[in-house]
Enzyme design. Structure first.
Site, mmCIF file in Angstrom:
data_model
loop_
_atom_site.group_PDB
_atom_site.id
_atom_site.type_symbol
_atom_site.label_atom_id
_atom_site.label_comp_id
_atom_site.label_asym_id
_atom_site.label_seq_id
_atom_site.Cartn_x
_atom_site.Cartn_y
_atom_site.Cartn_z
ATOM 1 N N GLU A 132 0.828 -1.204 0.000
ATOM 2 C CA GLU A 132 0.000 0.000 0.000
ATOM 3 C C GLU A 132 0.869 1.264 0.000
ATOM 4 O OE1 GLU A 132 -4.180 -0.364 1.703
ATOM 5 O OE2 GLU A 132 -3.283 1.052 3.084
ATOM 6 N N HIS A 152 5.699 -27.309 0.106
ATOM 7 C CA HIS A 152 4.982 -28.415 -0.534
ATOM 8 C C HIS A 152 3.915 -27.910 -1.503
ATOM 9 C CE1 HIS A 152 6.841 -31.525 2.088
ATOM 10 N NE2 HIS A 152 7.093 -30.430 2.787
ATOM 11 N N LYS A 173 -13.798 1.481 -3.992
ATOM 12 C CA LYS A 173 -14.817 1.937 -3.033
ATOM 13 C C LYS A 173 -15.896 2.749 -3.753
ATOM 14 C CE LYS A 173 -11.870 2.318 1.038
ATOM 15 N NZ LYS A 173 -11.214 3.267 1.927
HETATM 16 O O1 PA5 Z 1 -3.262 1.942 5.969
HETATM 17 C C1 PA5 Z 1 -4.333 2.486 5.735
HETATM 18 O O2 PA5 Z 1 -4.462 3.713 5.779
HETATM 19 C C2 PA5 Z 1 -5.578 1.677 5.426
HETATM 20 O O3 PA5 Z 1 -5.277 0.333 5.371
HETATM 21 C C3 PA5 Z 1 -6.659 1.908 6.474
HETATM 22 O O4 PA5 Z 1 -6.137 1.597 7.725
HETATM 23 C C4 PA5 Z 1 -7.896 1.075 6.192
HETATM 24 O O5 PA5 Z 1 -8.375 1.350 4.920
HETATM 25 C C5 PA5 Z 1 -8.973 1.355 7.232
HETATM 26 O O6 PA5 Z 1 -9.310 2.700 7.249
HETATM 27 P P1 PA5 Z 1 -10.109 3.320 8.452
HETATM 28 O O7 PA5 Z 1 -9.274 3.179 9.665
HETATM 29 O O8 PA5 Z 1 -10.333 4.742 8.069
HETATM 30 O O9 PA5 Z 1 -11.408 2.556 8.580
#
Ligand code: PA5
Length: 425
Positions: A280, A301, A415
């Protein structure tokens, strides 16, 4: 102390000039908060600035939860649950010897999974820790609604005040509004710490404390990491060295993927957390390694054949922990019917270690180079230190790649499409 070693013929061919000349500049970008996405560099010294009153509050709340309830459901997705799960699994194991149970929900919209957890919770006296920085993410919001409904089957609305703990933004978002309106106890996710760096904030600390793990020790490890992994010298800082190595293997040797490996199933959640941290943070502008994960020897395996002789597209990064918390000695058996006496009286950890050594040799002498990140023992303090090691490595590697490590614009695309399909205004 973390030790980094690298094996494979590629390593001696890497050209270090560009990296060597960027180390000081990138280190400054991180420490002086001047790099891209600098508004989200709050994690760099969060732990050393942590108010002892907040630690106390988290510890007291966790004690209260453990004594008033028999389980906790942690509701969150991505950075809002992966870190806590990584620490809890790593320290307590997959079948913990604890009467207090921890469940995770809101990281999936699977009906099967959600129903199974709700069925378990129906017979429990459970508390909820709902975690969302934005306070609007669909998966945890839905799970939260379902869990509140479950509580309301047996209790009145007033009861929710006692059973719900919300970790969210200090002022923004629907969760903050709901928590304030209904009087839930809240913990704050700092503005300048993004989800995947938030395990060192109440996001991770409250569930970890509820699992009866010392958050003080965990934070001690992070604070030590703040010193160890901010040194602007590759030979003295294994975090930056590792960040540089993965960047060089990608940019000069054209590997497409980095496979994180553990030989310990209870550390699988750590490498799941790592996948999110790196993928990410770096996967943008049509660049970056794809991080994947495997648990050996289990996956030898299934994936072993590909790694040994298939397409040479990946390198390995092995998380190796020398000591095991438990000990199993292989018994000597008279008659040796199963012909295993050649390892009799040895420990299972000894055998697992030989499997690791043999596999490292087999893969690296073929076409798969490997980094090994090794630690003597993984307790709460070492784990805090290790996670911080990866924070620094990630920021360093992303800046070498010239991407902003702290945003995730691509995640919004699915989203928006999903909300359109669902008819949200
Ligand atoms: O690292 C990040 O920013 C994301 O993985 C968020 O943590 C995830 O999308 C969850 O978001 P939120 O805490 O706003 O629900």
């Amino acid at each position: 102390m973390i030790k980094l070693t690298s094996t494979g013929k590629d390593f001696s061919q890497l050209k270090w000039d560009k990296v060597n000349s960027s180390v000081k500049e990138i280190a400054k970008k991180i420490d002086n908060r001047t790099g891209e996405g600098a508004d989200f560099l709050g994690w760099t010294n969060y732990a050393s600035k942590l108010d002892p009153k907040l630690i106390k509050d988290i510890e007291t709340t966790a004690k209260e939860i453990r004594s008033n309830f028999d389980s906790l459901v942690v509701i969150g997705i991505g950075g809002s649950y992966l870190g806590a799960k990584a620490v809890i699994d790593a320290i307590n194991g997959l079948y913990p010897n604890d009467n207090f149970e921890i469940f995770f929900l809101g990281q999936t919209m699977s009906t099967n999974y959600t129903k199974q957890v709700l069925n378990k919770l129906r017979n429990k006296n459970f508390a909820i820790n709902v975690i969302s920085k934005s306070g609007t993410t669909l998966e945890p919001s839905l799970a939260f609604r379902l869990c509140k409904n479950l509580l309301l089957e047996k209790h009145d609305k007033e009861y929710l005040k006692k059973a719900i703990y919300a970790t969210t933004d200090s002022s923004k978002g629907l969760l903050r509004k709901e928590a304030d309106t209904n009087g839930y106890k809240t913990f704050v996710i700092p503005d300048d710490v993004g989800g995947r760096f938030s395990v060192i904030t109440p996001v991770g600390l409250l569930p970890i404390a509820c699992a009866d793990i010392s958050i003080k020790d965990f934070i001690k490890g992070v604070i030590e990491g703040e010193k160890e992994y901010s040194i602007a010298d590759l030979e003295k800082n294994p975090a930056y060295k590792y960040g540089a190595l993965r960047y060089l293997l990608y940019s000069q040797k054209h590997y497409a993927s980095e496979m994180y490996i553990t030989y310990e199933p209870q550390y699988k959640s750590i490498i799941e957390w790592l996948k999110q941290l790196f993928d990410e943070s770096e996967g943008k502008d049509n660049k970056a390694l794809l991080c994947s994960s495997a648990v050996f020897s289990t996956d030898l395996h299934s994936l072993g054949q590909f790694i040994q002789e298939g397409s040479p597209c990946l390198f390995e990064t092995i998380l190796w922990v020398e000591e095991s918390n438990e000990k199993i000695e292989i018994p000597f058996v008279k008659g040796d019917e199963d012909q295993l006496n050649f390892v009799a009286k040895k420990t299972l950890n000894y055998v697992n270690t030989q499997a690791y050594k043999a596999t490292l040799d087999a893969h690296t002498s073929s076409h798969t180079p490997a980094n090994v990140i090794s630690i003597k023992k993984l307790d709460a303090k070492a784990l805090g230190n290790l996670l911080y090691f990866f924070f620094r490595a990630c920021a360093f590697s992303a800046y070498l790649l010239n991407v902003n490590p702290f945003n995730q614009p691509g995640v919004e695309v699915y989203k928006k499409k999903m909300f359109t399909l669902l008819g949200r205004k």
